[in-house]
Design an enzyme around this catalytic site. Sequence first.
Site, PDB file in Angstrom:
ATOM      1  CE1 TYR A 434       0.953   0.238   4.341  1.00 45.77           C
ATOM      2  CE2 TYR A 434      -1.181  -0.743   4.821  1.00 45.77           C
ATOM      3  CZ  TYR A 434       0.048  -0.299   5.247  1.00 45.77           C
ATOM      4  OH  TYR A 434       0.372  -0.388   6.572  1.00 45.77           O
ATOM      5  CD  GLU A 435      -0.734   5.121   1.755  1.00 49.24           C
ATOM      6  OE1 GLU A 435      -0.713   5.948   0.836  1.00 49.24           O
ATOM      7  OE2 GLU A 435      -1.732   4.922   2.454  1.00 49.24           O
ATOM      8  N   GLY A 436       1.518   2.922  -2.621  1.00 47.58           N
ATOM      9  CA  GLY A 436       2.428   2.775  -3.749  1.00 47.58           C
ATOM     10  C   GLY A 436       3.307   1.566  -3.518  1.00 47.58           C
TER      11      GLY A 436
END
Length: 574
Positions: A434-436
């Site tokens: 997550y978050e890239g």
Amino acid sequence: MNDYQPSTDDMLFLLSRVLKTEDHLRALPAYSEVDAELMRQVVEEAGKFVAAVVAPLNRSGDEIGARFSAGEVTMPPGFRDAYQSFWQSGWPALAAAPEDGGQGLPAVLEAMLYEMLSAANHGWTMAPGLLHGAYECIKHHAADALKERYLEKLATGEWLATMCLTEPQAGSDLGLARTKALPQADGSYQLDGTKIFISGGEHDMTDNIVHLVLARLPDAPPGPKGLSLFLAPKFMPDGARNAVHCERIEEKMGLHGSPTCVIRFDQATAWIIGEPGRGLNAMFVMMNAARLHVALQGIGLLDAAWQKADAYSRERRQMRAPGRAKSVAEADLISEHPAMRRILDTQRAWIDAGRVLAYRTALELDLAKYHPEAARRDAAQRWCSLVTPVLKAAFTQQAFYGGSECLQVFGGHGYVREWGIEQNVRDARVAMIYEGTNEIQAIDFLVRKVLPDGGQALALWLDALRADLDAARPNEARVLDRLAALEVHTGQLLRAAAHDNTLAHWVADDYLRAVALVLLDWAWAQIGRAAAPAMPRWSVPAQALERWVMPELTMRFAIIAAAVEQVPLVENAS
């Protein structure tokens, strides 16, 4: 095993003795009253709160988990009470501005708090994890009316926030998002669409939830430039329930205490944040803050796993360790076995270096905002831009793989739930995604931040790293040699990438990993200056870094060099 205990003495040593944070803060008028004693008090009190209130809920949060029924989510027992105590004690407001209800303290103290929270109870910490990013987003981009209504509630943590980006057909490619926003006569908008993987999209921990949503106006062009950002609360200002529906929560590998929601907006009322078509610009304020927090999650989760493994190794007795043990009583402890020592000391090397780098990055965030000299602000911004994706990728990966190594210390006992280490491994895995994803972090770093200016920003940053090293010290001379090697490989990569636009994508992971290793080396050089050579607490992991971690750098350089050699350079063609 025992609950996580924050290592506040180690953390404060790195904050004050290694990074000399007080000296940096003196140059910032905003923090003229922040001294070493105040920072010590904040960190120690944070550690006490985390250990007493948050850590004991970790096991039950995993086993009971968040429960979904008829659109409502009930959090595990104790989660709401712990959160109410958390915000009422002022912890979410540490780094928020005093005029917004915050305490106006340096970002590095908030970073240290969230490292401890993530280590203690990753599932619970997911709830406030996006608060500061949402606060910054609204503070810098929202209209005054929205600020008046929502800013203080988020600054203090009385209400929680979400970041609604992902859709079933649009993961990392946000330009594919289809959620629609229809303008209304009163200046509001109606949102229609479905978002997935929304952490904390529905829960009972706070009285309201503020959703920040990427959506598309009717006349918006396709792609990411057509996205605008909107604020849609769970409850409207008059107390009515907004048309924001939780359709289900995901059944996940880990993070059972954090509800990952499918959220449907069914003509939900919302207000725009920032300018139409510039939603990603406003959202990136939130995403960049979130990426540093995810790096801190990695450091905290690795520390939690290390603590469990280290404690177990000092209790578990097996065959006599080879070599000379400290005493007969210790001869059969597995903590004396070289294979186990290698695992434990290596993870300690990563944790300590990670703290130096993450705290330095948080400190640079404040320098970028408040330093009176423009050149220093630019240097701070350069540090944050380059280091944040490296920290996010490297330390979330180490949290998972290093946590798995810590599980190995337990042998078969690590694979059963009784000891708690398997939860660390399960919970840590998502942080690589997550978050890239970590692959996107590597591409962002090399393709978007190193290549476009021909490596100029990187060169300035490397010069700044060199300025903190002394060639007369043998361990620092090694770091200087590795920085020089990184610069050589970067130059070769830059020249080759000009003739093959896929090359950087093939080696981005290796390049980011190489930079991370050089940063670890640099961080330990800083620790080495502050720690006495005879102190085993610091000398043992420093030796582990050199013996067991840094040899990987040669491999990464070799992979990059081999890929470069496959590119036929125009100037060498006959």
